[in-house]
Design an enzyme around this catalytic site. Structure first.
Site, PDB file in Angstrom:
ATOM      1  N   ASP A   7      37.335  -6.646 -31.140  1.00 52.59           N
ATOM      2  CA  ASP A   7      38.556  -8.123 -31.451  1.00 52.59           C
ATOM      3  C   ASP A   7      40.001  -7.891 -30.734  1.00 52.59           C
ATOM      4  O   ASP A   7      39.879  -6.918 -29.776  1.00 52.59           O
ATOM      5  CB  ASP A   7      38.464  -7.377 -33.056  1.00 52.59           C
ATOM      6  CG  ASP A   7      39.654  -6.758 -33.241  1.00 52.59           C
ATOM      7  OD1 ASP A   7      39.937  -5.629 -32.542  1.00 52.59           O
ATOM      8  OD2 ASP A   7      39.815  -6.518 -34.328  1.00 52.59           O
ATOM      9  N   HIS A   8      40.262  -8.327 -31.446  1.00 54.35           N
ATOM     10  CA  HIS A   8      41.602  -8.551 -30.328  1.00 54.35           C
ATOM     11  C   HIS A   8      42.563  -7.223 -30.213  1.00 54.35           C
ATOM     12  O   HIS A   8      42.881  -7.054 -28.996  1.00 54.35           O
ATOM     13  CB  HIS A   8      43.142  -9.644 -30.538  1.00 54.35           C
ATOM     14  CG  HIS A   8      43.245  -9.042 -32.378  1.00 54.35           C
ATOM     15  ND1 HIS A   8      42.166  -9.491 -33.361  1.00 54.35           N
ATOM     16  CD2 HIS A   8      43.592  -8.593 -32.934  1.00 54.35           C
ATOM     17  CE1 HIS A   8      42.334  -9.405 -34.676  1.00 54.35           C
ATOM     18  NE2 HIS A   8      43.889  -8.312 -34.760  1.00 54.35           N
ATOM     19  N   CYS A  64      38.054  -1.835 -31.978  1.00 52.29           N
ATOM     20  CA  CYS A  64      39.260  -2.306 -32.514  1.00 52.29           C
ATOM     21  C   CYS A  64      40.460  -1.837 -32.877  1.00 52.29           C
ATOM     22  O   CYS A  64      40.613  -1.059 -31.892  1.00 52.29           O
ATOM     23  CB  CYS A  64      38.682  -3.101 -34.156  1.00 52.29           C
ATOM     24  SG  CYS A  64      38.530  -1.384 -35.299  1.00 52.29           S
ATOM     25  N   THR A  66      41.672   0.182 -34.714  1.00 53.86           N
ATOM     26  CA  THR A  66      41.042   1.862 -35.520  1.00 53.86           C
ATOM     27  C   THR A  66      40.288   2.328 -35.257  1.00 53.86           C
ATOM     28  O   THR A  66      39.712   3.322 -34.887  1.00 53.86           O
ATOM     29  CB  THR A  66      41.219   2.476 -36.756  1.00 53.86           C
ATOM     30  OG1 THR A  66      41.081   1.162 -37.666  1.00 53.86           O
ATOM     31  CG2 THR A  66      42.767   2.048 -37.030  1.00 53.86           C
ATOM     32  N   GLY A  67      38.717   1.375 -35.133  1.00 54.79           N
ATOM     33  CA  GLY A  67      37.426   1.831 -34.501  1.00 54.79           C
ATOM     34  C   GLY A  67      36.941   1.972 -36.505  1.00 54.79           C
ATOM     35  O   GLY A  67      35.205   1.438 -35.683  1.00 54.79           O
ATOM     36  N   GLY A  69      37.102  -0.991 -39.278  1.00 57.04           N
ATOM     37  CA  GLY A  69      36.432  -1.433 -38.984  1.00 57.04           C
ATOM     38  C   GLY A  69      35.242  -2.361 -38.642  1.00 57.04           C
ATOM     39  O   GLY A  69      34.510  -2.400 -39.310  1.00 57.04           O
ATOM     40  N   HIS A  97      23.463  15.334 -32.699  1.00 54.22           N
ATOM     41  CA  HIS A  97      23.402  15.572 -34.432  1.00 54.22           C
ATOM     42  C   HIS A  97      22.822  14.430 -34.995  1.00 54.22           C
ATOM     43  O   HIS A  97      22.078  14.275 -36.315  1.00 54.22           O
ATOM     44  CB  HIS A  97      24.409  16.302 -35.172  1.00 54.22           C
ATOM     45  CG  HIS A  97      23.896  17.696 -34.347  1.00 54.22           C
ATOM     46  ND1 HIS A  97      24.942  18.611 -35.680  1.00 54.22           N
ATOM     47  CD2 HIS A  97      23.485  18.023 -33.946  1.00 54.22           C
ATOM     48  CE1 HIS A  97      24.894  20.077 -34.332  1.00 54.22           C
ATOM     49  NE2 HIS A  97      23.410  19.680 -33.281  1.00 54.22           N
ATOM     50  N   HIS A 132      17.601  17.302 -36.896  1.00 59.01           N
ATOM     51  CA  HIS A 132      18.863  16.186 -37.083  1.00 59.01           C
ATOM     52  C   HIS A 132      17.399  15.250 -36.736  1.00 59.01           C
ATOM     53  O   HIS A 132      17.827  14.392 -37.191  1.00 59.01           O
ATOM     54  CB  HIS A 132      19.586  16.665 -36.010  1.00 59.01           C
ATOM     55  CG  HIS A 132      20.483  17.635 -35.537  1.00 59.01           C
ATOM     56  ND1 HIS A 132      21.145  17.954 -36.543  1.00 59.01           N
ATOM     57  CD2 HIS A 132      20.304  18.901 -34.060  1.00 59.01           C
ATOM     58  CE1 HIS A 132      21.767  19.056 -36.096  1.00 59.01           C
ATOM     59  NE2 HIS A 132      20.858  19.639 -34.731  1.00 59.01           N
ATOM     60  N   ARG A 135      16.684  14.952 -40.751  1.00 60.04           N
ATOM     61  CA  ARG A 135      18.230  13.684 -41.382  1.00 60.04           C
ATOM     62  C   ARG A 135      18.477  12.485 -41.043  1.00 60.04           C
ATOM     63  O   ARG A 135      18.790  11.542 -41.930  1.00 60.04           O
ATOM     64  CB  ARG A 135      19.296  14.926 -41.313  1.00 60.04           C
ATOM     65  CG  ARG A 135      19.260  15.974 -41.526  1.00 60.04           C
ATOM     66  CD  ARG A 135      20.459  17.167 -41.146  1.00 60.04           C
ATOM     67  NE  ARG A 135      19.296  18.445 -41.739  1.00 60.04           N
ATOM     68  CZ  ARG A 135      20.093  19.931 -40.823  1.00 60.04           C
ATOM     69  NH1 ARG A 135      20.725  19.344 -39.521  1.00 60.04           N
ATOM     70  NH2 ARG A 135      19.951  20.636 -41.312  1.00 60.04           N
TER      71      ARG A 135
HETATM   72  C1  RB5 Z   1      43.061  -6.253 -36.493  1.00 62.34           C
HETATM   73  O1  RB5 Z   1      45.021  -5.881 -36.907  1.00 62.34           O
HETATM   74  C2  RB5 Z   1      43.094  -4.599 -37.048  1.00 62.34           C
HETATM   75  O2  RB5 Z   1      42.811  -4.189 -39.024  1.00 62.34           O
HETATM   76  C3  RB5 Z   1      41.151  -4.404 -37.155  1.00 62.34           C
HETATM   77  O3  RB5 Z   1      41.561  -4.167 -35.652  1.00 62.34           O
HETATM   78  C4  RB5 Z   1      41.199  -2.541 -37.264  1.00 62.34           C
HETATM   79  O4  RB5 Z   1      41.719  -1.558 -37.090  1.00 62.34           O
HETATM   80  C5  RB5 Z   1      40.559  -2.804 -38.797  1.00 62.34           C
HETATM   81  O5  RB5 Z   1      40.017  -1.695 -38.686  1.00 62.34           O
END
Ligand code: RB5
Length: 149
Positions: A7-8, A64, A66-67, A69, A97, A132, A135
């Site tokens: 995403d952005h 994204c 945080t990775g 979402g 694993h 592994h 699982r």
């Molecule tokens: C976008 O602002 C942010 O929410 C998205 O990139 C991500 O971090 C979601 O988990």
């Protein structure tokens, strides 16, 4: 073929990874997004995850903020095991694993240098068999609504 999506908030990281893989001669398909204009990450998670689940691409890399979402969304696609990693040990172990097929990275969490290190580890580490594999088969059972445990 490696599928890339973001995403952005993950755009800059995705671009750095794209350049790195291209320099190494690794073929990629870029499912977008293609700028820092605000978009909805599930759309790009879905496109990338479908390409991996169908076998069109061997692995995927999603970025994204945080990775998190984008990994939650990708994991809704049957056959996908998407893992968020921010350090080397997890990137290695999720291949060994969990037989993870998508690596998820946070553009607001890790540097481009770290991301590239994690990508290289992820793409070069094999999955292990034995316990592994059993699982992972149980995870597939959950996905297929088969009662386990
Ligand atoms: C976008 O602002 C942010 O929410 C998205 O990139 C991500 O971090 C979601 O988990």
């Amino acid at each position: 073929m490696i599928a890339l999506g973001c995403d952005h908030a993950g755009f800059e990281l995705k671009e750095a990874i794209k350049e790195h893989l291209s320099n190494k001669g690794i073929e990629i398909t870029d499912f977008g997004t293609y700028s820092t204009e605000s978009v909805d990450y599930p759309i790009f998670a879905y496109k990338t995850a479908k390409a991996v689940a169908s076998g069109e691409c061997e692995y995927g890399i999603l970025c994204c903020g945080t990775g998190i979402g984008i990994s939650i969304a990708a994991n809704k696609v049957k056959g996908i095991r998407a893992a968020v990693c921010s350090e080397e040990f997890s990137a290695e172990m999720t291949r060994r694993h969990n037989d993870a097929n998508i690596l998820c990275l946070g553009g607001r969490i890790i540097s481009k240098e770290t991301a590239i290190k994690l990508v290289d580890i992820f793409l070069s580490t094999p999955s292990e068999s034995g316990n592994h594999k059993r699982r992972i088969d149980l995870i597939s059972d959950i996905e297929n609504n088969i009662e386990i445990g």
